[in-house]
Scaffold this motif. Structure first.
Motif, PDB file in Angstrom:
ATOM      1  N   GLY A  72      -8.749   4.843  10.272  1.00 35.69           N
ATOM      2  CA  GLY A  72      -9.290   6.333   9.041  1.00 35.69           C
ATOM      3  C   GLY A  72      -9.785   7.411  10.128  1.00 35.69           C
ATOM      4  N   ILE A  73     -11.317   6.058  11.425  1.00 34.83           N
ATOM      5  CA  ILE A  73     -11.054   7.447  12.063  1.00 34.83           C
ATOM      6  C   ILE A  73     -10.147   8.310  13.047  1.00 34.83           C
ATOM      7  N   ASN A  74      -9.491   6.770  13.132  1.00 33.79           N
ATOM      8  CA  ASN A  74      -8.518   7.957  14.063  1.00 33.79           C
ATOM      9  C   ASN A  74      -7.635   9.334  13.260  1.00 33.79           C
ATOM     10  N   LEU A  75      -7.209   9.088  12.562  1.00 33.58           N
ATOM     11  CA  LEU A  75      -6.494   9.724  12.356  1.00 33.58           C
ATOM     12  C   LEU A  75      -7.554  10.743  12.042  1.00 33.58           C
ATOM     13  N   VAL A  76      -8.805  10.581  10.903  1.00 32.38           N
ATOM     14  CA  VAL A  76      -9.658  12.289  10.937  1.00 32.38           C
ATOM     15  C   VAL A  76     -10.015  12.901  11.926  1.00 32.38           C
ATOM     16  N   SER A  77     -10.504  11.815  13.150  1.00 31.02           N
ATOM     17  CA  SER A  77     -10.920  12.459  14.921  1.00 31.02           C
ATOM     18  C   SER A  77     -10.038  13.444  15.361  1.00 31.02           C
ATOM     19  N   LEU A  78      -8.510  12.869  14.939  1.00 29.43           N
ATOM     20  CA  LEU A  78      -7.991  13.018  16.361  1.00 29.43           C
ATOM     21  C   LEU A  78      -7.349  13.914  15.447  1.00 29.43           C
ATOM     22  N   ASN A  79      -6.767  14.148  14.347  1.00 23.35           N
ATOM     23  CA  ASN A  79      -6.246  15.653  13.642  1.00 23.35           C
ATOM     24  C   ASN A  79      -7.460  16.480  13.613  1.00 23.35           C
ATOM     25  N   VAL A  80      -8.074  16.987  13.276  1.00 22.96           N
ATOM     26  CA  VAL A  80      -9.464  17.290  12.923  1.00 22.96           C
ATOM     27  C   VAL A  80      -9.474  17.661  14.948  1.00 22.96           C
TER      28      VAL A  80
END
Length: 238
Positions: A72-80
């Protein structure tokens, strides 16, 4: 290379070619240093966006699924990061009637962004480690209980195959096996010490059955002790 990997690699490379082509096509009067910076930033943003194409979802070597804790943190941080980085590239270089922002300020801004990206990756791996630690803790909670149940089952089997065993002793062992199934797992060291003590003493009783006639009285006492240990363990709570 299977077809899934082939199309993933092909799509990723095609996307990178399109990014380079767009940067060159709309270069305008941008100096080389800013163009190279834009190329680097856009490529990094693109990588953080398409990495999901190469994720291996099934990980047999990760029994605790700890990587899920970081997903979850990966998806949010990378996409943002990818979205914000691209928006900043456009804003600082391609607004009409406005000169591009100085290269030193662009370096600073993108450096800050990358710093936060790295920071969130640290949070991501920390979350994965926490999930792994929780998994290990739960495994330890049930590991000792599983040993208690296994050794009690072995004790029952040993009593069953041994000739001349008094029925009262067999009944006591059957009662132990029933009671041990109702013990709840605990994470305390005191509970684990009692569980290990139970297993060790049960192993001694099993060994004593090798000469049942000589050890009958000792076996009865040790089974009574096992019952007492089990009762103490059942009284413990988190």
């Amino acid at each position: 290379m299977n077809m899934r990997k082939f199309f993933a690699v092909f799509a990723a490379l095609l996307g990178e070619v399109l990014i380079i082509a767009l940067l060159l096509l709309f270069r305008g009067d941008l100096p080389n240093n800013i163009l190279w910076l834009n190329g680097f930033v856009c490529t990094l943003a693109y990588i953080t966006f398409v990495w999901i194409l190469f994720v291996r979802w099934e990980r047999s070597n990760d029994a605790d699924d700890s990587w899920i804790g970081s997903l979850g943190i990966n998806l949010v941080s990378l996409n943002v990061y990818s979205i914000v980085a691209i928006v900043l590239v456009l804003f600082m270089n391609y607004l009409p009637f406005i000169s591009p922002v100085s290269i030193k300020y662009q370096f600073l801004i993108h450096g800050i962004l990358i710093f936060f990206l790295v920071l969130f990756q640290y949070f991501s791996y920390s979350a994965a480690e926490q999930v792994k630690n929780v998994g290990k803790s739960k495994q330890q909670q049930t590991e000792y209980l599983a040993e208690m149940k296994n050794v009690t089952q072995r004790l029952q089997d040993t009593a069953f195959v041994t000739e001349g065993v008094d029925q009262s002793i067999r009944n006591m062992i059957d009662g132990l096996l029933r009671d041990v199934c109702f013990v709840s797992p605990l994470r305390t060291d005191a509970a684990h010490e009692i569980e290990k003590s139970f297993v060790e003493k049960a192993d001694d009783v099993i060994a004593a059955f090798n000469n049942y006639q000589a050890n009958e009285a000792t076996i009865a006492k040790q089974i009574s002790l096992l019952k007492h240990i089990l009762e103490n363990r059942k009284k413990m709570y988190n």
